[in-house]
Motif scaffolding. Sequence first.
Motif, PDB file in Angstrom:
ATOM      1  N   ARG A 226       0.706  -0.999   0.020  1.00  0.00           N
ATOM      2  CA  ARG A 226      -0.194  -0.059   0.141  1.00  0.00           C
ATOM      3  C   ARG A 226       0.864   1.266   0.110  1.00  0.00           C
ATOM      4  O   ARG A 226       0.623   2.183  -0.599  1.00  0.00           O
ATOM      5  N   GLU A 230       0.544   4.448  -2.499  1.00  0.00           N
ATOM      6  CA  GLU A 230       0.135   5.931  -1.966  1.00  0.00           C
ATOM      7  C   GLU A 230       1.111   6.922  -2.525  1.00  0.00           C
ATOM      8  O   GLU A 230       0.975   7.861  -2.962  1.00  0.00           O
ATOM      9  N   ARG A 271      -3.436   0.507  -9.722  1.00  0.00           N
ATOM     10  CA  ARG A 271      -3.694   0.901  -8.257  1.00  0.00           C
ATOM     11  C   ARG A 271      -3.840   2.481  -7.753  1.00  0.00           C
ATOM     12  O   ARG A 271      -4.667   2.848  -7.046  1.00  0.00           O
ATOM     13  N   GLY A 274      -6.838   4.033  -9.486  1.00  0.00           N
ATOM     14  CA  GLY A 274      -7.811   3.732  -8.432  1.00  0.00           C
ATOM     15  C   GLY A 274      -7.854   4.667  -7.282  1.00  0.00           C
ATOM     16  O   GLY A 274      -9.089   5.043  -6.729  1.00  0.00           O
ATOM     17  N   ASP A 275      -6.746   4.663  -6.578  1.00  0.00           N
ATOM     18  CA  ASP A 275      -6.801   5.590  -5.312  1.00  0.00           C
ATOM     19  C   ASP A 275      -7.263   6.893  -5.584  1.00  0.00           C
ATOM     20  O   ASP A 275      -7.882   7.445  -4.742  1.00  0.00           O
ATOM     21  N   TYR A 277      -8.983   7.950  -8.336  1.00  0.00           N
ATOM     22  CA  TYR A 277     -10.398   7.952  -8.691  1.00  0.00           C
ATOM     23  C   TYR A 277     -11.296   8.078  -7.357  1.00  0.00           C
ATOM     24  O   TYR A 277     -12.312   8.738  -7.015  1.00  0.00           O
ATOM     25  N   LYS A 278     -11.227   7.114  -6.387  1.00  0.00           N
ATOM     26  CA  LYS A 278     -11.791   7.015  -5.075  1.00  0.00           C
ATOM     27  C   LYS A 278     -11.686   8.236  -4.272  1.00  0.00           C
ATOM     28  O   LYS A 278     -12.824   8.715  -3.616  1.00  0.00           O
ATOM     29  N   ARG A 279     -10.472   9.111  -4.422  1.00  0.00           N
ATOM     30  CA  ARG A 279     -10.778  10.399  -3.750  1.00  0.00           C
ATOM     31  C   ARG A 279     -11.264  11.528  -4.560  1.00  0.00           C
ATOM     32  O   ARG A 279     -11.167  12.651  -4.128  1.00  0.00           O
ATOM     33  N   ARG A 280     -11.823  11.119  -5.899  1.00  0.00           N
ATOM     34  CA  ARG A 280     -12.537  11.807  -6.641  1.00  0.00           C
ATOM     35  C   ARG A 280     -11.539  13.049  -7.194  1.00  0.00           C
ATOM     36  O   ARG A 280     -12.118  14.206  -7.163  1.00  0.00           O
ATOM     37  N   THR A 283     -10.775  11.673 -13.293  1.00  0.00           N
ATOM     38  CA  THR A 283     -11.953  11.017 -14.231  1.00  0.00           C
ATOM     39  C   THR A 283     -11.124   9.991 -14.900  1.00  0.00           C
ATOM     40  O   THR A 283      -9.977  10.352 -15.719  1.00  0.00           O
TER      41      THR A 283
END
Length: 292
Positions: A226, A230, A271, A274-275, A277-280, A283
């Motif tokens: 992880r 990050e 990954r 995705g990280d 994207y999840k934090r907006r 796009t």
Amino acid sequence: MKKILLGQKNLQKAAWKVDFGMYLEGDEEGKILLPNRYVPEGLEVGDEVEVFVYLDNEERRVATTLEPKAMVGDFAYLEVAWVNEFGAFLDWGLMKDLFCPFREQKKRMEEGRSYIVHVHLDEESYRIMASAKVEKWLENDKLVKTNEKQDEEEESPRIHVGGKVSALIWQKTDLGFKAIIENKYGALLYDSQVFKDIHTGDRVDAYITKIRPDGKIDIALQQSGRQHTEDFAEQLLRYLQYRGGRCRLGDKSSAEEIKEQFGVSKKTYKRAIGDLYKRRLITINDDGIELV
């Protein structure tokens, strides 16, 4: 009176000045000359100066303020300056070249080529020498735990799985690259963990991924798990901020393109996407990714 360390840096006090330089306080073996060409401007008797101590052409101890490319105890990648009937002489940044006798060469060294060597004091002659027989100077055997309990102070605090280490790339093998980490231990960097061009003699940061019971060490150029995701996610975010907010590489881009652009695996790249994207923060489009 502290003993002068030959082949190392020493902090010495200026004792007296002569026409050809400055004599420095020494030890029971006598004082040491710092020739004029190396005397720092403004150095006065009584001042301290950091010097590297080695032997001149007449085997006398002499000091210099030049920075050598390697000191006693170091592994280094050095170029052969010249060769004679006794061995090779390596350029280590000082006026007198570093001697590597034929007995310490794995194969005959050639002028103009560079080799990984270990710098040491020869027990018989007390001269500073180089050895290309690198394996015999590695200390992996000290990592082998012969007892259930072991003095933790014996090991470097970096030598543990996940630890960040300094690595000197040693040689290419069928599996990847041999490396020397923390100037002490041999390690293996597998091809699957290499995501940028590296060559013998390169110094890189690496991370320990495994320490085997026999003392063998595996390393990678990137952190696993992880934390690495990050870290790269933040790097990718900065890339987008400075490149107009867009990147043409998406989760369907080839691993080769991603490796060439960012030096990471496709798995790490996906990954990180995705990280973000999840934090907006981004796009994901058919033609890449874009800052929100």
